[in-house]
Write a protein that holds these residues in place. Structure first.
Motif, PDB file in Angstrom:
ATOM      1  N   THR A   1     -40.406   2.463   8.311  1.00 46.73           N
ATOM      2  CA  THR A   1     -40.654   3.168   7.054  1.00 46.73           C
ATOM      3  C   THR A   1     -42.135   3.523   6.960  1.00 46.73           C
ATOM      4  OG1 THR A   1     -40.932   1.038   5.935  1.00 46.73           O
ATOM      5  CG2 THR A   1     -38.775   2.033   5.844  1.00 46.73           C
ATOM      6  N   ASN A   2     -42.405   4.766   6.567  1.00 40.98           N
ATOM      7  CA  ASN A   2     -43.788   5.232   6.393  1.00 40.98           C
ATOM      8  C   ASN A   2     -43.899   6.313   5.318  1.00 40.98           C
ATOM      9  OD1 ASN A   2     -42.455   7.265   7.686  1.00 40.98           O
ATOM     10  ND2 ASN A   2     -43.888   7.473   9.377  1.00 40.98           N
ATOM     11  N   ARG A   3     -42.938   6.374   4.405  1.00 39.90           N
ATOM     12  CA  ARG A   3     -42.960   7.414   3.382  1.00 39.90           C
ATOM     13  C   ARG A   3     -43.945   7.103   2.268  1.00 39.90           C
ATOM     14  NH1 ARG A   3     -36.633   9.164   2.307  1.00 39.90           N
ATOM     15  NH2 ARG A   3     -36.171   9.859   4.431  1.00 39.90           N
ATOM     16  N   CYS A   4     -44.062   5.848   1.900  1.00 44.48           N
ATOM     17  CA  CYS A   4     -44.898   5.467   0.767  1.00 44.48           C
ATOM     18  C   CYS A   4     -46.348   5.302   1.214  1.00 44.48           C
ATOM     19  CB  CYS A   4     -44.392   4.171   0.145  1.00 44.48           C
ATOM     20  SG  CYS A   4     -42.670   4.269  -0.412  1.00 44.48           S
ATOM     21  N   PRO A   5     -47.310   5.425   0.301  1.00 39.20           N
ATOM     22  CA  PRO A   5     -48.726   5.340   0.698  1.00 39.20           C
ATOM     23  C   PRO A   5     -49.200   3.929   0.997  1.00 39.20           C
ATOM     24  CG  PRO A   5     -48.528   5.698  -1.665  1.00 39.20           C
ATOM     25  CD  PRO A   5     -47.154   5.825  -1.108  1.00 39.20           C
ATOM     26  N   LEU A   6     -48.527   2.895   0.493  1.00 39.26           N
ATOM     27  CA  LEU A   6     -48.978   1.525   0.696  1.00 39.26           C
ATOM     28  C   LEU A   6     -47.999   0.762   1.581  1.00 39.26           C
ATOM     29  CD1 LEU A   6     -50.156   0.572  -2.906  1.00 39.26           C
ATOM     30  CD2 LEU A   6     -51.504   1.502  -1.027  1.00 39.26           C
ATOM     31  N   LYS A   7     -48.525  -0.233   2.279  1.00 40.62           N
ATOM     32  CA  LYS A   7     -47.710  -1.051   3.170  1.00 40.62           C
ATOM     33  C   LYS A   7     -46.657  -1.845   2.390  1.00 40.62           C
ATOM     34  CE  LYS A   7     -49.960  -3.244   6.292  1.00 40.62           C
ATOM     35  NZ  LYS A   7     -50.836  -4.232   6.953  1.00 40.62           N
ATOM     36  N   LYS A   8     -47.043  -2.394   1.243  1.00 38.93           N
ATOM     37  CA  LYS A   8     -46.106  -3.177   0.431  1.00 38.93           C
ATOM     38  C   LYS A   8     -44.949  -2.316  -0.051  1.00 38.93           C
ATOM     39  CE  LYS A   8     -44.855  -6.845  -1.956  1.00 38.93           C
ATOM     40  NZ  LYS A   8     -43.757  -6.283  -2.751  1.00 38.93           N
ATOM     41  N   GLN A   9     -45.218  -1.077  -0.401  1.00 37.88           N
ATOM     42  CA  GLN A   9     -44.159  -0.180  -0.849  1.00 37.88           C
ATOM     43  C   GLN A   9     -43.188   0.145   0.285  1.00 37.88           C
ATOM     44  OE1 GLN A   9     -46.510   3.061  -2.319  1.00 37.88           O
ATOM     45  NE2 GLN A   9     -46.788   2.146  -4.350  1.00 37.88           N
ATOM     46  N   ASN A  10     -43.701   0.368   1.483  1.00 40.06           N
ATOM     47  CA  ASN A  10     -42.835   0.635   2.628  1.00 40.06           C
ATOM     48  C   ASN A  10     -42.013  -0.592   3.002  1.00 40.06           C
ATOM     49  OD1 ASN A  10     -43.419   3.414   3.305  1.00 40.06           O
ATOM     50  ND2 ASN A  10     -45.447   2.731   3.930  1.00 40.06           N
ATOM     51  N   TYR A  11     -42.585  -1.775   2.859  1.00 38.69           N
ATOM     52  CA  TYR A  11     -41.824  -3.003   3.129  1.00 38.69           C
ATOM     53  C   TYR A  11     -40.668  -3.151   2.131  1.00 38.69           C
ATOM     54  CZ  TYR A  11     -40.667  -7.966   3.234  1.00 38.69           C
ATOM     55  OH  TYR A  11     -39.995  -9.163   3.287  1.00 38.69           O
ATOM     56  N   ASP A  12     -40.934  -2.917   0.856  1.00 39.20           N
ATOM     57  CA  ASP A  12     -39.869  -2.999  -0.146  1.00 39.20           C
ATOM     58  C   ASP A  12     -38.793  -1.947   0.107  1.00 39.20           C
ATOM     59  OD1 ASP A  12     -41.265  -5.052  -1.322  1.00 39.20           O
ATOM     60  OD2 ASP A  12     -42.227  -3.775  -2.834  1.00 39.20           O
ATOM     61  N   TYR A  13     -39.210  -0.772   0.547  1.00 40.18           N
ATOM     62  CA  TYR A  13     -38.233   0.282   0.843  1.00 40.18           C
ATOM     63  C   TYR A  13     -37.361  -0.089   2.040  1.00 40.18           C
ATOM     64  CZ  TYR A  13     -36.396   4.902   2.018  1.00 40.18           C
ATOM     65  OH  TYR A  13     -35.560   5.954   2.311  1.00 40.18           O
ATOM     66  N   ALA A  14     -37.943  -0.724   3.054  1.00 41.35           N
ATOM     67  CA  ALA A  14     -37.158  -1.161   4.210  1.00 41.35           C
ATOM     68  C   ALA A  14     -36.144  -2.236   3.809  1.00 41.35           C
ATOM     69  CB  ALA A  14     -38.094  -1.689   5.304  1.00 41.35           C
ATOM     70  N   MET A  15     -36.558  -3.175   2.949  1.00 35.85           N
ATOM     71  CA  MET A  15     -35.622  -4.193   2.467  1.00 35.85           C
ATOM     72  C   MET A  15     -34.495  -3.565   1.650  1.00 35.85           C
ATOM     73  SD  MET A  15     -36.667  -7.096   3.680  1.00 35.85           S
ATOM     74  CE  MET A  15     -37.148  -6.182   5.150  1.00 35.85           C
ATOM     75  N   TYR A  16     -34.821  -2.543   0.887  1.00 37.72           N
ATOM     76  CA  TYR A  16     -33.790  -1.840   0.117  1.00 37.72           C
ATOM     77  C   TYR A  16     -32.796  -1.150   1.042  1.00 37.72           C
ATOM     78  CZ  TYR A  16     -31.723   2.183  -2.241  1.00 37.72           C
ATOM     79  OH  TYR A  16     -30.848   3.134  -2.687  1.00 37.72           O
ATOM     80  N   LEU A  17     -33.281  -0.516   2.121  1.00 35.85           N
ATOM     81  CA  LEU A  17     -32.381   0.144   3.065  1.00 35.85           C
ATOM     82  C   LEU A  17     -31.438  -0.845   3.726  1.00 35.85           C
ATOM     83  CD1 LEU A  17     -34.748   2.713   4.843  1.00 35.85           C
ATOM     84  CD2 LEU A  17     -33.011   3.173   3.095  1.00 35.85           C
ATOM     85  N   ILE A  18     -31.957  -1.996   4.130  1.00 36.56           N
ATOM     86  CA  ILE A  18     -31.096  -3.002   4.774  1.00 36.56           C
ATOM     87  C   ILE A  18     -30.035  -3.501   3.800  1.00 36.56           C
ATOM     88  CG2 ILE A  18     -31.090  -5.290   5.822  1.00 36.56           C
ATOM     89  CD1 ILE A  18     -33.903  -4.709   6.855  1.00 36.56           C
ATOM     90  N   THR A  19     -30.436  -3.747   2.560  1.00 37.05           N
ATOM     91  CA  THR A  19     -29.471  -4.210   1.550  1.00 37.05           C
ATOM     92  C   THR A  19     -28.404  -3.165   1.278  1.00 37.05           C
ATOM     93  OG1 THR A  19     -31.234  -5.522   0.548  1.00 37.05           O
ATOM     94  CG2 THR A  19     -29.261  -5.161  -0.774  1.00 37.05           C
ATOM     95  N   ALA A  20     -28.825  -1.895   1.159  1.00 40.19           N
ATOM     96  CA  ALA A  20     -27.862  -0.825   0.896  1.00 40.19           C
ATOM     97  C   ALA A  20     -26.910  -0.635   2.072  1.00 40.19           C
ATOM     98  CB  ALA A  20     -28.609   0.470   0.593  1.00 40.19           C
ATOM     99  N   LEU A  21     -27.411  -0.710   3.295  1.00 39.24           N
ATOM    100  CA  LEU A  21     -26.549  -0.570   4.465  1.00 39.24           C
ATOM    101  C   LEU A  21     -25.533  -1.702   4.553  1.00 39.24           C
ATOM    102  CD1 LEU A  21     -29.196   0.521   7.124  1.00 39.24           C
ATOM    103  CD2 LEU A  21     -27.337   1.925   6.238  1.00 39.24           C
ATOM    104  N   TYR A  22     -25.959  -2.906   4.239  1.00 43.41           N
ATOM    105  CA  TYR A  22     -25.058  -4.059   4.333  1.00 43.41           C
ATOM    106  C   TYR A  22     -23.909  -3.932   3.327  1.00 43.41           C
ATOM    107  CZ  TYR A  22     -23.413  -8.872   4.148  1.00 43.41           C
ATOM    108  OH  TYR A  22     -22.629  -9.997   4.157  1.00 43.41           O
ATOM    109  N   HIS A  23     -24.224  -3.641   2.084  1.00 43.76           N
ATOM    110  CA  HIS A  23     -23.178  -3.555   1.063  1.00 43.76           C
ATOM    111  C   HIS A  23     -22.305  -2.316   1.253  1.00 43.76           C
ATOM    112  CE1 HIS A  23     -24.493  -6.967  -1.346  1.00 43.76           C
ATOM    113  NE2 HIS A  23     -25.742  -6.541  -1.224  1.00 43.76           N
ATOM    114  N   GLU A  24     -22.890  -1.252   1.764  1.00 40.70           N
ATOM    115  CA  GLU A  24     -22.097  -0.043   2.001  1.00 40.70           C
ATOM    116  C   GLU A  24     -21.110  -0.241   3.142  1.00 40.70           C
ATOM    117  OE1 GLU A  24     -20.895   3.722   0.917  1.00 40.70           O
ATOM    118  OE2 GLU A  24     -22.404   2.444  -0.061  1.00 40.70           O
ATOM    119  N   SER A  25     -21.487  -1.038   4.137  1.00 38.81           N
ATOM    120  CA  SER A  25     -20.582  -1.271   5.265  1.00 38.81           C
ATOM    121  C   SER A  25     -19.363  -2.096   4.862  1.00 38.81           C
ATOM    122  CB  SER A  25     -21.330  -1.968   6.395  1.00 38.81           C
ATOM    123  OG  SER A  25     -21.812  -3.237   5.975  1.00 38.81           O
ATOM    124  N   TRP A  26     -19.486  -2.896   3.820  1.00 32.07           N
ATOM    125  CA  TRP A  26     -18.357  -3.707   3.360  1.00 32.07           C
ATOM    126  C   TRP A  26     -17.426  -2.939   2.432  1.00 32.07           C
ATOM    127  CZ3 TRP A  26     -16.550  -8.229   5.076  1.00 32.07           C
ATOM    128  CH2 TRP A  26     -17.391  -9.032   5.852  1.00 32.07           C
TER     129      TRP A  26
END
Length: 323
Positions: free
Chosen positions: A217-242
């Motif tokens: 992830t590199n869309r957001c200007p800050l590292k913390k924001q990109n980390y939170d966005y990556a965690m959101y993607l993993i969570t969304a992918l996991y629940h969507e797969s179920w």
């Protein structure tokens, strides 16, 4: 007696008169002493005016500090933190730059050495001293996590980021915001249907050889924001797969994206041949794996040869090697 007193009065009056005349004469005469006169205020520069020059002051130039440094000095006290390069403080013959003829320019009056950041403050003794000072703020490493396998089991997500040190008007580097998150797909404990859906959602971000999913992830200007966005993607992918959509229940065997031996006619055929359930047939697991690999990976010399060997083995026929 009267005559004597009169004579004394005359003498006294003459002396007083002389003193008065002398005072008036001195007051009338002009004084030539410059110190007693008022200085003239000259607001306009007049040519020919004589100005009193101050004697030149000789400045004593001290020798460079590097010439007086001892060999066993405490370098951490001389260069305690990051700073610009100073040639008189560094007792090293450092050179940098380009010269058409001869060696590179030395450290004195060298702008190239002042442009780049230096790490002269991070010598091994100073680093050791700083680590000793930071130990009191650290906790000991858990004894149970003594292998890489245990670390991967309890901490399946690996986050990779970078920090950059450079000289610029801004302390932020554009590359420092990039966050790389990696984890094993087996750590999610998905079913076969959920695993297949998860792989179709991530696409090329999954490496089959290492069973690793990589999300950058590199869309957001800050590292913390990109980390939170990556965690959101993993969570969304996991629940969507179920999730199971209504149209997914209408899928037939021909609509399946992969071959499942337990849901196909091959299992019913092998049970009909032996007249019992597949769990009771010897070597049936090798047969199912060979059929699944042949159908999913396609026909190749290896898949066809493997399928033939397993069929001979399950039917108690001699192998092709012995014949």
């Amino acid at each position: 007696m009267m005559s004597i007193s009169r004579n004394l009065d005359k003498i006294f009056l003459r002396n007083v008169e002389k003193q008065i005349v002398a005072c008036y004469s001195n007051a009338a005469e002009p004084k030539n002493d410059i110190k007693d006169e008022f200085r003239v205020l000259n607001l306009k520069h007049v040519r020919g005016q004589v100005q009193q020059r101050k004697p030149p002051r000789k400045i004593e130039v001290l020798p460079p500090r590097a010439n007086k440094m001892a060999v066993d000095q405490d370098w951490g006290s001389v260069w305690p933190g990051p700073r610009s390069f100073h040639p008189a403080t560094v007792p090293l013959p450092i050179r940098q730059g380009y010269a058409e003829k001869g060696a590179s320019p030395d450290k004195y009056a060298n702008a190239e050495l002042m442009k780049i950041p230096n790490f002269l403050h991070l010598t091994p003794p100073v680093i050791k001293r700083q680590c000793e000072a930071l130990k009191k703020f650290c906790t000991p490493w858990p004894k149970a996590l003594n292998t890489d396998g245990k670390c991967a089991k309890h901490f399946p997500i690996e986050v990779i980021s970078s920090d950059y040190c450079h000289s610029s008007p801004s302390i932020r580097d554009p590359l420092a915001r990039i966050v790389n998150v990696q984890f094993k797909l087996s750590a999610l404990q998905l079913t076969q249907r959920a695993r297949d859906k998860f792989l179709r959602l991530v696409g090329e971000k999954y490496d089959e050889e290492s069973d690793t999913v990589t999300i950058i992830t590199n869309r957001c200007p800050l590292k913390k924001q990109n980390y939170d966005y990556a965690m959101y993607l993993i969570t969304a992918l996991y629940h969507e797969s179920w999730k199971v959509e209504p149209w997914e229940e209408l899928k037939s065997e021909a609509d399946m994206e992969y071959y499942d031996w337990n849901k196909n006619a091959s299992k019913a055929s092998i049970e009909a041949i032996f007249g019992r359930l597949s769990e009771e047939i010897p070597n049936v697991s090798e047969y199912s794996d060979a059929v699944t690999f042949l159908m999913n990976e396609g026909e190749s010399e290896y898949s066809v040869t493997k399928y033939g060997e397993v069929v001979r083995k399950i039917l108690n026929l001699p192998s092709s090697i012995s014949t």
